[in-house]
Enzyme design. Structure first.
Site, short mmCIF file in Angstrom:
data_model
loop_
_atom_site.label_atom_id
_atom_site.label_comp_id
_atom_site.label_asym_id
_atom_site.label_seq_id
_atom_site.Cartn_x
_atom_site.Cartn_y
_atom_site.Cartn_z
N SER A 24 1.04 -1.43 0.03
CA SER A 24 0.21 0.25 -0.12
C SER A 24 0.85 0.91 -0.23
CB SER A 24 -0.79 0.03 1.34
OG SER A 24 0.07 -0.19 2.43
N GLY A 25 1.90 0.97 0.63
CA GLY A 25 2.97 2.05 0.71
C GLY A 25 2.88 2.67 1.86
N GLY A 26 2.47 1.95 3.03
CA GLY A 26 3.09 2.06 4.56
C GLY A 26 3.43 1.19 4.92
N VAL A 27 3.97 1.20 6.46
CA VAL A 27 4.73 0.59 6.86
C VAL A 27 4.77 -1.23 6.81
CG1 VAL A 27 4.00 0.93 9.22
CG2 VAL A 27 6.53 0.81 8.68
N CYS A 77 -13.37 -5.09 0.89
CA CYS A 77 -12.11 -4.87 0.01
C CYS A 77 -11.49 -6.10 0.51
CB CYS A 77 -11.46 -3.18 0.67
SG CYS A 77 -9.76 -3.79 -0.59
N GLY A 128 -0.02 -7.07 5.07
CA GLY A 128 0.47 -6.37 6.23
C GLY A 128 -0.38 -6.33 7.47
N CYS A 145 -9.95 5.04 3.59
CA CYS A 145 -9.57 5.62 2.43
C CYS A 145 -10.86 6.28 1.30
CB CYS A 145 -8.80 4.34 1.39
SG CYS A 145 -9.59 2.94 0.51
#
Lengths: 357, 381
Positions: free
Chosen positions: A8-11, A101, A125, A197
């Site tokens: 997602s671009g997250g940690v 989702c 994640g 989101c």
């Protein structure tokens, strides 16, 4: 195994991908473009679905050293998640889009595509664990209960879970950030994503009003007497007390709560706190993450919110509906939410709440 | 596992002579605009390079304006020629519907911000612009047209455009051509074509990144985008990139690119592909094309899936176009050629370079059937 890591671009998803690589899997990073018109930059507390997020995901994949691609899932997301979200609200229910989702995008569209392309599964994640039991993989709560996401994964079938890899389930969020730092991932301190989101402003009521209109309707008490007006029944939640704008007080001055939302007549019913109490909930469209539940009464726990408490209950199937009878009454339960049954830390299954009493 | 690069239209390896010339020049001190010995020495080298490049491009040395990229050259030309025309009351920009974004986007910008009317020339199914359309347009509204810009060869299909005809039809109207893909691949001469302006880029021909050129007729004066020291005819200010220019010229004057050999490879690829995957459509096949580019539609697939699978086989090729978020979109070029949104998103571009080999070509063709099968399966989910 050959795996697709949804990034997602997250940690969290970055560390999950890195761990999958370290475990010896052949991993490819994929960022899901879920919005047809992505915003350029993050704003507020949101943490995914912008162009900036896709760059963060790409950078993480490069640092980890895996190939990276962007998959356009905007159409599937719109049809399966956003439209469902609107329809549920319009029908007077309170949906959980993250759950939808997972059910329709991450572990359906993405997993199916991955399998067709020759991959074995999808890494995410999510904070959840799987265990291999006698009858295959089972889904369990994460070690870090405060971050546990098994609730939003409870809609997955055995078949979907068999293709899901959750490398973070055994670690706390604090440690994941530390690990990201040590791995040189720039997203280590990126804020968690909150809110929904696809509602950029975080203003859920405003977003719904723009799409569902703001038709004025009555607010009535339990006798049906009109005591106020609202601008769109769907902006209310069962159990809501604030923001009703009522000027006629109750005889004893006690506060009123939203008891019911009736979409057909566009009516919001309010009443006393005690009236919110329910002991039984019924859910439709049950999905089992393991052996099916039948008519036999079993004891376990039911959870009705993403980070809510696990409530002791007896559960069983009755006329095609999943029934949970609570040991202690619960105040305020909206239909449309998922009721998730747990046997200890194991997810038994889930259903969408359609009736309460 | 061999790694095969078939994306030479995106960028191609530097020619050794260019790399040597460039790294040497990077060690030479002197700003070419300085008046002292060091400056004069760099200026001398640069002007030698300019003359050599002019010879290759078929123009006068004074017509070469060095820029930082082909994109910059396109922007200077399109905006400059538009503004020059606007001063005499002309506000129409004519471009082809298959231009690169480096023309499409400035044209769109001029429409949004500078009152331009943008007219796009349709193309045939074979990918060639409609000259009758242009002819009619010039006859009916010629006195309103500020500039016509048509690329010399398309970057996605390799289809070569009839620029000579465009110039003839245009008459007195300035014509710009984006020749970034054509330069050094096919015979190209600025003066023979008769265009007003032509864009070139170094890294497509084995030169370094970060250097391009706008060839602009001596007699034409256009407003500049970058103001400053007045280098490059007061049209493009900025200290000249001596190492880049030297590398550019070295690549342009080298004979590393054997067009016949590359074309033979392309044809070998096409015929073996057609034998193995008969339903594949070679876009622009009936047109005159660049030696190195093949654009193929594989019905029932999605380009981004195919690219991923090819990448998994260690083969680099291209989907043609991508937006800033990296989401694959249907190619405007293929749409203009009559493809549907679906088939336009089922295509890959393979582009061969000077060093591509028949065995690479054969290997790529050999993995395609399985990739297409998996791509189709993924598309059905």
């Amino acid at each position: 195994m050959k795996l697709i890591a949804a990034m997602s671009g997250g940690v969290d998803s970055a560390v999950a991908a890195a761990r999958a690589v370290e475990a010896g899997h052949e991993v490819i990073g994929v960022h899901l473009a879920l919005s047809a018109n992505p915003q350029k930059y993050r704003s507020g507390a949101r943490g995914c679905c912008t162009v900036e997020d896709s760059h963060d995901a790409r950078r993480a994949a490069d640092v980890i050293g895996i190939p990276f691609y962007i998959w356009d899932m905007a159409e599937e997301f719109h049809d399966g998640v956003v439209e469902d979200f609107l329809a549920e609200y319009a029908a007077g229910r309170t949906p959980n889009p993250c759950l939808r989702c997972n059910e329709k995008i991450k572990f359906a569209a993405v997993l199916d595509r991955a399998r067709a392309m020759g991959f074995d599964g999808v890494v995410t994640g999510h904070y959840a664990r799987t265990e291999i039991g006698e009858n295959g993989k089972t889904l369990h709560r994460a070690v870090d209960h405060s971050k546990d996401q098994s609730y939003v994964l409870s809609v997955l079938t055995i078949e979907q879970i068999s293709g899901a890899i959750f490398p973070l389930g055994d670690t706390t969020k604090v440690d994941i950030r530390r690990e990201a730092e040590a791995r040189g991932l720039a997203v280590a301190q990126k804020p968690d994503s909150h809110d929904i989101c696809f509602v950029p402003s975080g203003d859920n009521a405003g977003w719904l009003r723009d799409r569902l209109g703001s038709e004025v309707g009555p607010i009535v008490d339990q006798s049906g007497t009109k005591i106020g007006e609202h601008k769109g029944a769907y902006t209310y939640t069962i159990g809501q007390r604030k923001g009703l704008g009522l000027t006629i007080p109750t005889p004893d001055g006690s506060p009123r709560f939203v008891l019911k939302i009736e979409p057909v007549t566009n009516t919001v019913v309010v009443g006393a706190r005690e009236e919110l109490a329910i002991t039984t909930m019924r859910g439709e469209r049950a999905v089992w993450c393991g052996p099916s539940v039948d008519e036999r009464h079993q004891s376990g726990f039911v959870q009705i919110r993403a980070h809510g408490a696990a409530l002791p209950c007896t559960y069983f199937m009755d006329n095609g509906l999943l029934v949970a009878v609570l040991e202690a009454p619960l105040l305020g339960l909206a239909t449309g939410q998922a009721m998730v049954i747990y046997d200890g830390d194991r997810v038994v299954g889930s259903a969408t709440i359609c009736e309460t009493e | 596992m061999p790694s095969i690069y078939l994306d030479h239209a995106a960028t191609t390896p530097m020619v050794e002579s260019a790399l040597i010339a460039m790294t040497h020049q990077a060690q030479v001190l002197g700003n070419p605009s300085s008046l002292h010995t060091h400056g004069r020495a760099t200026r001398k080298t640069l002007e030698d390079a300019r003359e050599a490049l002019a010879k290759e491009a078929g123009c006068l040395p004074s017509e070469v304006i060095f820029t930082a990229s082909g994109t910059e050259a396109n922007n200077i030309a399109l905006k400059g020629l538009y503004w020059a025309g606007q001063n005499s009351g002309k506000n129409i920009i004519v471009i082809s519907s298959i231009e690169h974004h480096a023309i499409l986007d400035p044209a769109h910008w001029l429409k949004t911000h500078e009152q331009a009317e943008v007219i796009q020339l349709p193309v045939s199914d074979a990918g060639v612009i409609d000259l009758d359309f242009l002819d009619n347009l010039v006859k009916t509204r010629g006195d309103e047209i500020a500039v016509i810009s048509v690329m010399h060869a398309n970057n996605e299909t390799g289809v070569i455009q009839p620029i000579g005809e465009v110039v003839r039809i245009a008459g007195q109207i300035p014509v710009h051509t984006d020749a970034v893909q054509s330069f050094k691949k096919v015979s190209l001469s600025f003066s023979s074509l008769g265009v007003t302006a032509m864009s070139l880029s170094a890294h497509k021909i084995g030169g370094p990144l970060g250097i391009g050129a706008l060839i602009l007729k001596r007699t034409v004066e256009i407003p500049s985008l970058l103001h400053g020291g007045g280098q490059e005819r007061e049209i493009r200010s900025g200290t000249l990139n001596a190492p880049g220019i030297i590398g550019f010229t070295a690549a342009a004057t080298s004979s590393y690119y054997n067009a016949d050999a590359v074309a033979a490879l392309r044809d070998r690829f096409i015929s073996s592909l057609q034998a193995l995957i008969p339903e594949a459509i070679i876009n622009g096949l009936s047109s005159e094309r660049l030696p190195g580019i093949v654009n193929v539609t594989f019905p029932g697939t999605q380009s981004d899936t195919l690219l991923l699978l090819m990448d998994g086989e260690h083969i680099s090729c291209s989907t043609g176009s991508a937006c800033s978020a990296g989401v694959h979109e249907a190619s405007h070029v293929l749409l203009a050629m009559g493809h549907s949104e679906i088939t336009a998103q089922s295509s890959l571009r393979f582009s061969f370079g000077a060093a591509s080999t028949p065995s690479e070509c054969d290997f790529v063709v050999s993995v395609l059937p399985d990739v297409i099968t998996r791509g189709r399966a993924a598309n059905l989910t």
